[in-house]
Design an enzyme around this catalytic site. Structure first.
Site, PDB file in Angstrom:
ATOM      1  N   THR A 131      -5.486  -8.004   4.618  1.00  0.00           N
ATOM      2  CA  THR A 131      -5.609  -6.707   5.290  1.00  0.00           C
ATOM      3  C   THR A 131      -6.659  -6.740   6.400  1.00  0.00           C
ATOM      4  OG1 THR A 131      -6.449  -4.474   4.896  1.00  0.00           O
ATOM      5  CG2 THR A 131      -7.146  -6.109   3.349  1.00  0.00           C
ATOM      6  N   ASP A 132      -6.538  -5.825   7.345  1.00  0.00           N
ATOM      7  CA  ASP A 132      -7.564  -5.715   8.395  1.00  0.00           C
ATOM      8  C   ASP A 132      -8.831  -5.050   7.863  1.00  0.00           C
ATOM      9  OD1 ASP A 132      -6.592  -3.125   8.093  1.00  0.00           O
ATOM     10  OD2 ASP A 132      -6.254  -2.763  10.226  1.00  0.00           O
ATOM     11  N   GLU A 133      -8.750  -4.505   6.626  1.00  0.00           N
ATOM     12  CA  GLU A 133      -9.925  -3.800   6.085  1.00  0.00           C
ATOM     13  C   GLU A 133     -11.093  -4.746   5.820  1.00  0.00           C
ATOM     14  OE1 GLU A 133      -9.211  -0.730   3.249  1.00  0.00           O
ATOM     15  OE2 GLU A 133      -7.149  -0.460   3.891  1.00  0.00           O
ATOM     16  N   TYR A 156     -12.130  -2.739  -2.773  1.00  0.00           N
ATOM     17  CA  TYR A 156     -10.829  -3.322  -2.420  1.00  0.00           C
ATOM     18  C   TYR A 156     -10.988  -4.337  -1.302  1.00  0.00           C
ATOM     19  CZ  TYR A 156      -6.385  -3.748   0.106  1.00  0.00           C
ATOM     20  OH  TYR A 156      -5.290  -4.251   0.777  1.00  0.00           O
ATOM     21  N   LYS A 160     -10.477  -8.474  -1.275  1.00  0.00           N
ATOM     22  CA  LYS A 160      -9.510  -9.164  -0.390  1.00  0.00           C
ATOM     23  C   LYS A 160     -10.247 -10.173   0.492  1.00  0.00           C
ATOM     24  CE  LYS A 160      -5.638  -8.603   0.063  1.00  0.00           C
ATOM     25  NZ  LYS A 160      -4.437  -9.154  -0.628  1.00  0.00           N
TER      26      LYS A 160
HETATM   27  N1  LIG Z   1       0.030  -1.478   2.140  1.00  0.00           N
HETATM   28  C1  LIG Z   1      -0.607  -1.809   3.247  1.00  0.00           C
HETATM   29  O1  LIG Z   1      -0.718  -0.991   4.177  1.00  0.00           O
HETATM   30  C2  LIG Z   1      -1.180  -3.197   3.406  1.00  0.00           C
HETATM   31  C3  LIG Z   1      -1.685  -3.570   4.662  1.00  0.00           C
HETATM   32  C4  LIG Z   1      -2.183  -4.870   4.815  1.00  0.00           C
HETATM   33  C5  LIG Z   1      -2.161  -5.759   3.752  1.00  0.00           C
HETATM   34  N2  LIG Z   1      -1.688  -5.361   2.548  1.00  0.00           N
HETATM   35  C6  LIG Z   1      -1.669  -6.353   1.455  1.00  0.00           C
HETATM   36  O2  LIG Z   1      -0.309  -6.609   1.174  1.00  0.00           O
HETATM   37  C7  LIG Z   1      -0.132  -6.923  -0.210  1.00  0.00           C
HETATM   38  C8  LIG Z   1       0.925  -6.011  -0.809  1.00  0.00           C
HETATM   39  O3  LIG Z   1       0.514  -4.649  -0.625  1.00  0.00           O
HETATM   40  P1  LIG Z   1       1.411  -3.437  -1.162  1.00  0.00           P
HETATM   41  O4  LIG Z   1       1.039  -2.243  -0.384  1.00  0.00           O
HETATM   42  O5  LIG Z   1       2.829  -3.877  -1.261  1.00  0.00           O
HETATM   43  O6  LIG Z   1       0.836  -3.300  -2.638  1.00  0.00           O
HETATM   44  P2  LIG Z   1       1.471  -2.592  -3.919  1.00  0.00           P
HETATM   45  O7  LIG Z   1       0.322  -2.036  -4.679  1.00  0.00           O
HETATM   46  O8  LIG Z   1       2.594  -1.704  -3.537  1.00  0.00           O
HETATM   47  O9  LIG Z   1       2.124  -3.822  -4.728  1.00  0.00           O
HETATM   48  C9  LIG Z   1       1.357  -4.767  -5.404  1.00  0.00           C
HETATM   49  C10 LIG Z   1       2.268  -5.523  -6.355  1.00  0.00           C
HETATM   50  O10 LIG Z   1       1.472  -6.531  -7.017  1.00  0.00           O
HETATM   51  C11 LIG Z   1       1.745  -6.487  -8.409  1.00  0.00           C
HETATM   52  N3  LIG Z   1       0.548  -6.949  -9.133  1.00  0.00           N
HETATM   53  C12 LIG Z   1      -0.659  -6.311  -9.213  1.00  0.00           C
HETATM   54  N4  LIG Z   1      -1.479  -7.034  -9.991  1.00  0.00           N
HETATM   55  C13 LIG Z   1      -0.804  -8.136 -10.400  1.00  0.00           C
HETATM   56  C14 LIG Z   1      -1.126  -9.247 -11.213  1.00  0.00           C
HETATM   57  N5  LIG Z   1      -2.328  -9.367 -11.791  1.00  0.00           N
HETATM   58  N6  LIG Z   1      -0.183 -10.213 -11.421  1.00  0.00           N
HETATM   59  C15 LIG Z   1       1.051 -10.099 -10.849  1.00  0.00           C
HETATM   60  N7  LIG Z   1       1.414  -9.053 -10.084  1.00  0.00           N
HETATM   61  C16 LIG Z   1       0.496  -8.083  -9.856  1.00  0.00           C
HETATM   62  C17 LIG Z   1       2.069  -5.019  -8.703  1.00  0.00           C
HETATM   63  O11 LIG Z   1       2.808  -4.873  -9.904  1.00  0.00           O
HETATM   64  C18 LIG Z   1       2.860  -4.637  -7.453  1.00  0.00           C
HETATM   65  O12 LIG Z   1       4.230  -4.933  -7.619  1.00  0.00           O
HETATM   66  C19 LIG Z   1      -1.510  -6.763  -0.844  1.00  0.00           C
HETATM   67  O13 LIG Z   1      -2.083  -8.046  -0.964  1.00  0.00           O
HETATM   68  C20 LIG Z   1      -2.295  -5.915   0.155  1.00  0.00           C
HETATM   69  O14 LIG Z   1      -3.670  -6.204   0.110  1.00  0.00           O
HETATM   70  C21 LIG Z   1      -1.192  -4.111   2.352  1.00  0.00           C
END
Ligand SMILES: NC(=O)c1ccc[n+]([C@@H]2O[C@H](COP(=O)([O-])OP(=O)(O)OC[C@H]3O[C@@H](n4cnc5c(N)ncnc54)[C@H](O)[C@@H]3O)[C@@H](O)[C@H]2O)c1
Length: 349
Positions: A131-133, A156, A160
């Site tokens: 993430t950009d955070e 968070y 990350k």
């Molecule tokens: N949503 C955003 O805007 C955004 C932006 C940039 C980066 N990201 C990154 O992208 C990735 C996905 O984000 P998202 O929004 O889809 O998240 P989300 O919370 O919707 O999904 C996370 C998934 O990971 C699974 N999970 C959590 N803990 C686990 C574990 N211990 N073992 C196995 N599975 C596990 C959950 O069941 C879920 O299906 C993350 O790494 C997040 O940091 C998200």
């Protein structure tokens, strides 16, 4: 890449990525989706995929914090590439209960890196989705680049950041073929309704208050999830090993403007015609602790090296997103009532 292990594939971005790989991209191998199904994981997002691609899609309910299980899966499925999405992802939850973020985001990533290292002879790529955070907060000017120093402000983003450092170190120390992407805020189908955009859509449709932190002037750069998926796949295929790529929508917006846009789109729906403007539901609430003021991304490296740029504008992406939520009332209902978790208990005891 013949056996691609995807972690967190039942979450928001992971399930969009699996749909994209199998339905739209040139990927021809097998996907092994490893997800522990926390509250944010919904295997119903991929039921259609299971039906249509049974031979090249495998789902495994497993926790990335389980080191031996991860190592065994690499052997059992002859994994030759990894795309790591699994994470605890909601900033507000990390403020209340940071422990799970340390475990999944740091220890879980470490376990995957260790399994990859043991399996290194076969490994073509380990892509880490971040993430950009991690860069902290910007003032009114400037953009995050790949060389911006890390300065995470929430549990968070700190977790990350820590995982990003581990991934990078495994390249420097062991030569693991890694890439990392740091992306801005995503929105689109399958996003869990605790996040800003789906929360506002659902509350506005149901005449409920639209809570906005502080003065509503915090700025985020918004990217349609489909564009993020395309960027991740481009980096996995053509990104240089050991490199980090920023991904952004080039669309900075204050939170209040996002909510107003959603209100105006909903006001235009025929069923809302006789109701007062949705903007009257906006309600400013006490600011989030440590709330970063502004994020903005320079995605120039990705554009220059891999010729990626976002295809959706915010206007087109938000219309698609609203359309998706309006067309999927039973998905929303099953999340709201918790029925999706009953289904999980029934199917994956
Ligand atoms: N949503 C955003 O805007 C955004 C932006 C940039 C980066 N990201 C990154 O992208 C990735 C996905 O984000 P998202 O929004 O889809 O998240 P989300 O919370 O919707 O999904 C996370 C998934 O990971 C699974 N999970 C959590 N803990 C686990 C574990 N211990 N073992 C196995 N599975 C596990 C959950 O069941 C879920 O299906 C993350 O790494 C997040 O940091 C998200």
């Amino acid at each position: 890449m013949e056996n691609l292990l995807i972690t967190g594939g039942c979450g928001f971005i992971g399930s969009n990525f699996i749909h994209y790989l199998l339905d739209e991209s040139d990927f021809t191998g097998r996907i092994i989706n490893v997800d522990s199904l926390t509250y944010a994981g919904n295997p119903e997002n991929l039921l259609e995929i299971e039906e249509r691609y049974g031979d090249c899609y495998v789902f495994i309910k497993a926790d990335i914090c389980h080191k031996e299980r991860m190592a065994a899966l690499f052997e059992e499925y002859d994994v030759d590439s990894v795309c790591h999405f699994a994470a605890e992802s909601h900033v507000d939850r990390s403020i209340v209960e940071p422990g799970a973020f340390i475990q999944t985001n740091i220890v879980g990533t470490f376990n995957l890196l260790e399994a990859s290292r043991k399996h290194q002879a076969k490994l073509k790529r380990f892509h880490h989705v971040s993430t950009d955070e991690v860069f902290g907060s910007l003032g009114p000017e400037g953009l995050f680049t790949e060389t911006t120093p890390y300065r995470p402000n929430s549990p968070y983003s700190a977790s990350k950041a820590s995982s990003d450092h581990l991934v990078r170190a495994y390249h420097e120390t062991y030569g693991l073929p890694i890439t990392i992407s740091n992306c801005s805020n995503n929105y689109g189908p399958f996003q869990f309704p605790e996040k800003l955009i789906p929360l506002m859509i659902l509350n506005a449709m149901e005449d409920r208050p639209l809570p906005i932190y502080g003065d509503g002037l915090n700025v985020r750069d918004w990217l349609y999830v489909g564009d993020h998926c395309k960027a991740v796949w481009a980096i996995m295929k053509r990104g240089r090993r050991g490199e980090t790529y920023n991904i952004g929508g080039n669309h900075e917006m204050e939170n209040i403007r996002i909510v107003e846009t959603i209100c105006d789109l909903i006001d235009d729906l025929p069923e809302m015609k006789h109701k007062p403007s949705r903007r009257t539901l906006i309600n400013f609430v006490k600011d989030r602790l440590g709330h970063d003021r502004r994020y903005a991304i320079d995605a120039g490296k990705l554009q220059k090296e891999l010729e990626w740029s976002p295809e959706e504008s915010f206007q087109s992406g938000i219309k698609k997103t609203l359309g998706w939520y309006l067309e999927h009332p039973s998905w929303i209902e099953r999340i709201r009532t918790g029925a999706y978790q009953d289904w999980i208990l029934e199917h994956y005891r």
